[in-house]
Design a protein around this motif. Structure first.
Motif, PDB file in Angstrom:
ATOM      1  N   LEU A 232      16.591  53.356  51.918  1.00  0.00           N
ATOM      2  CA  LEU A 232      16.185  52.273  51.290  1.00  0.00           C
ATOM      3  C   LEU A 232      16.190  51.021  52.365  1.00  0.00           C
ATOM      4  CD1 LEU A 232      15.529  50.645  48.934  1.00  0.00           C
ATOM      5  CD2 LEU A 232      17.912  50.546  48.271  1.00  0.00           C
ATOM      6  N   LEU A 233      17.074  50.765  52.940  1.00  0.00           N
ATOM      7  CA  LEU A 233      17.190  49.583  53.974  1.00  0.00           C
ATOM      8  C   LEU A 233      16.023  49.792  55.106  1.00  0.00           C
ATOM      9  CD1 LEU A 233      18.552  47.102  54.856  1.00  0.00           C
ATOM     10  CD2 LEU A 233      20.084  48.528  56.204  1.00  0.00           C
ATOM     11  N   ALA A 245       5.125  55.476  46.497  1.00  0.00           N
ATOM     12  CA  ALA A 245       5.552  56.336  47.745  1.00  0.00           C
ATOM     13  C   ALA A 245       6.853  55.819  48.111  1.00  0.00           C
ATOM     14  CB  ALA A 245       4.617  56.262  48.821  1.00  0.00           C
ATOM     15  N   PHE A 246       7.115  54.628  48.051  1.00  0.00           N
ATOM     16  CA  PHE A 246       8.470  54.095  48.472  1.00  0.00           C
ATOM     17  C   PHE A 246       9.534  54.398  47.730  1.00  0.00           C
ATOM     18  CE2 PHE A 246      11.631  50.678  47.913  1.00  0.00           C
ATOM     19  CZ  PHE A 246      12.041  50.451  49.255  1.00  0.00           C
ATOM     20  N   THR A 247       9.186  54.382  46.400  1.00  0.00           N
ATOM     21  CA  THR A 247      10.277  54.853  45.185  1.00  0.00           C
ATOM     22  C   THR A 247      10.605  56.203  45.226  1.00  0.00           C
ATOM     23  OG1 THR A 247       9.510  52.983  43.529  1.00  0.00           O
ATOM     24  CG2 THR A 247      10.696  54.804  42.839  1.00  0.00           C
ATOM     25  N   VAL A 296      18.724  50.495  41.107  1.00  0.00           N
ATOM     26  CA  VAL A 296      18.491  49.730  42.293  1.00  0.00           C
ATOM     27  C   VAL A 296      17.192  49.419  42.658  1.00  0.00           C
ATOM     28  CG1 VAL A 296      19.205  49.300  44.600  1.00  0.00           C
ATOM     29  CG2 VAL A 296      20.984  50.454  43.194  1.00  0.00           C
ATOM     30  N   LEU A 297      16.238  50.476  42.432  1.00  0.00           N
ATOM     31  CA  LEU A 297      14.926  50.365  43.013  1.00  0.00           C
ATOM     32  C   LEU A 297      14.361  49.383  41.947  1.00  0.00           C
ATOM     33  CD1 LEU A 297      14.077  54.011  43.920  1.00  0.00           C
ATOM     34  CD2 LEU A 297      14.151  51.814  45.508  1.00  0.00           C
ATOM     35  N   GLN A 298      14.707  49.745  40.524  1.00  0.00           N
ATOM     36  CA  GLN A 298      14.162  48.499  39.484  1.00  0.00           C
ATOM     37  C   GLN A 298      14.386  47.336  39.504  1.00  0.00           C
ATOM     38  OE1 GLN A 298      15.168  50.905  36.098  1.00  0.00           O
ATOM     39  NE2 GLN A 298      13.152  52.197  36.186  1.00  0.00           N
ATOM     40  N   LEU A 299      15.456  46.906  39.965  1.00  0.00           N
ATOM     41  CA  LEU A 299      16.057  45.729  40.315  1.00  0.00           C
ATOM     42  C   LEU A 299      15.643  45.126  41.359  1.00  0.00           C
ATOM     43  CD1 LEU A 299      20.059  46.008  39.644  1.00  0.00           C
ATOM     44  CD2 LEU A 299      18.449  44.980  37.946  1.00  0.00           C
ATOM     45  N   GLY A 300      15.298  45.757  42.517  1.00  0.00           N
ATOM     46  CA  GLY A 300      14.760  45.287  43.754  1.00  0.00           C
ATOM     47  C   GLY A 300      13.169  44.979  43.578  1.00  0.00           C
TER      48      GLY A 300
END
Length: 300
Positions: A232-233, A245-247, A296-300
């Motif tokens: 992720l980082l 694609a990232f998610t 975490v992805l949704q928060l980002g």
């Protein structure tokens, strides 16, 4: 919410069937065989044939290679810090360096993110299998003290049905599939999620060897927490918007250890008790950790 309900129901069905004591010994093996030889190839053929290839495909394509490199480094450092045996480090490298991106990964991505993400999940899965057959096999032979069998490696790669369907899907991209074939592939591919999750639910077992608990916690921490965090980082530092694609790439990086890699680790005598615990407990545990990474992805 519907995806989580489907996961929970299928797991409960599998666990209930297992407790009935009426299942044949090869019940889970048969379900997994159907999933890998029929349902998953159908999904691969359908989604890769119609998928639009652009620069975003590179992210899911490269993710398994980054995952293996991170897991191998973490296993080496853990081995030195905790004084782990060579076979245990080899187990952590192989089993945590490859993910269950097909039987568990594709259904979870579809349940959590939706059908549009399946194409990217398939790309990650195919690249993951190539990693297992190349870097994974080399690591297994290295830690087992044997020589790498190149012929066997290529035979495994070329004989993998989803990989064959990937090649076929790419070759047939200029041709449109008839409606009946699209429908057939959709129905067959749609069976992957319930069949795979029922199999997981039926195969759940309590750990029998408490001596491997510490090493299991190390391996689970590497595969389910550390590796996806670094992926992720790293991927978030790339320019451009964070798209599907990232998610999908981050979620697939967070998947539990690969079953086939576990079989190879057991065959090579790379700490079989630890291998079985990482597979048996890592899969249900990943349902929780993957949901956390989705948050975490949704928060980002």
């Amino acid at each position: 919410m519907q995806g989580l309900a489907l996961i929970a129901v299928c797991l409960l069905i599998g666990a209930g069937l297992a407790r009935s004591e009426r299942l044949p010994d090869n019940f889970c093996a048969v379900l997994n065989l159907f999933a890998v030889r029929v349902a998953l190839p159908a999904l691969v053929l359908k989604h890769l044939h119609g998928m639009v290839f652009d620069a975003s495909v590179w992210l899911p394509l490269l993710t398994p290679w980054l995952v293996f490199a991170l897991a191998a480094l973490a296993a080496h450092l853990a081995g030195r810090f905790w004084g782990l045996r060579r076979d245990t480090v080899g187990c952590l490298t192989l089993v945590c360096g490859t993910g269950n991106t097909s039987i568990v990964g594709i259904p979870l991505v579809q349940a959590f993110v939706g059908v549009p993400a399946v194409g990217y999940a398939v790309v990650v899965d195919q690249s993951n299998f190539v990693v297992m057959c190349t870097l994974g096999m080399m690591a297994a032979s290295l830690y087992a003290g044997g020589a790498q069998d190149g012929r066997r490696m290529w035979r495994q790669m070329l004989g993998y049905r989803p990989l064959q369907m990937m090649v076929l899907a790419l070759l047939l991209r200029p041709l449109a599939f008839p409606a009946w074939l699209e429908q057939t592939l959709s129905v067959l591919g749609g069976t992957l999620t319930p069949i795979a999750l029922v199999s997981v639910g039926a195969s759940l077992r309590r750990p029998s060897d408490s001596g491997t608990v510490r090493n299991f916690l190390i391996g689970a921490g590497i595969k389910l927490l550390l590796v996806p965090a670094v992926v992720l980082l790293v991927w978030s530092q790339l320019p451009g918007p964070r798209e599907l694609a990232f998610t999908t790439s981050v979620l697939q990086a967070a998947m539990p250890p690969m079953i086939i890699a576990g079989l190879i680790a057991t065959e090579k005598q790379l700490d079989p008790p630890l291998t079985q615990m990482l597979i048996g407990i890592g899969i249900p545990l990943s349902f929780v950790t993957t949901a956390l990474w989705l948050g975490v992805l949704q928060l980002g």
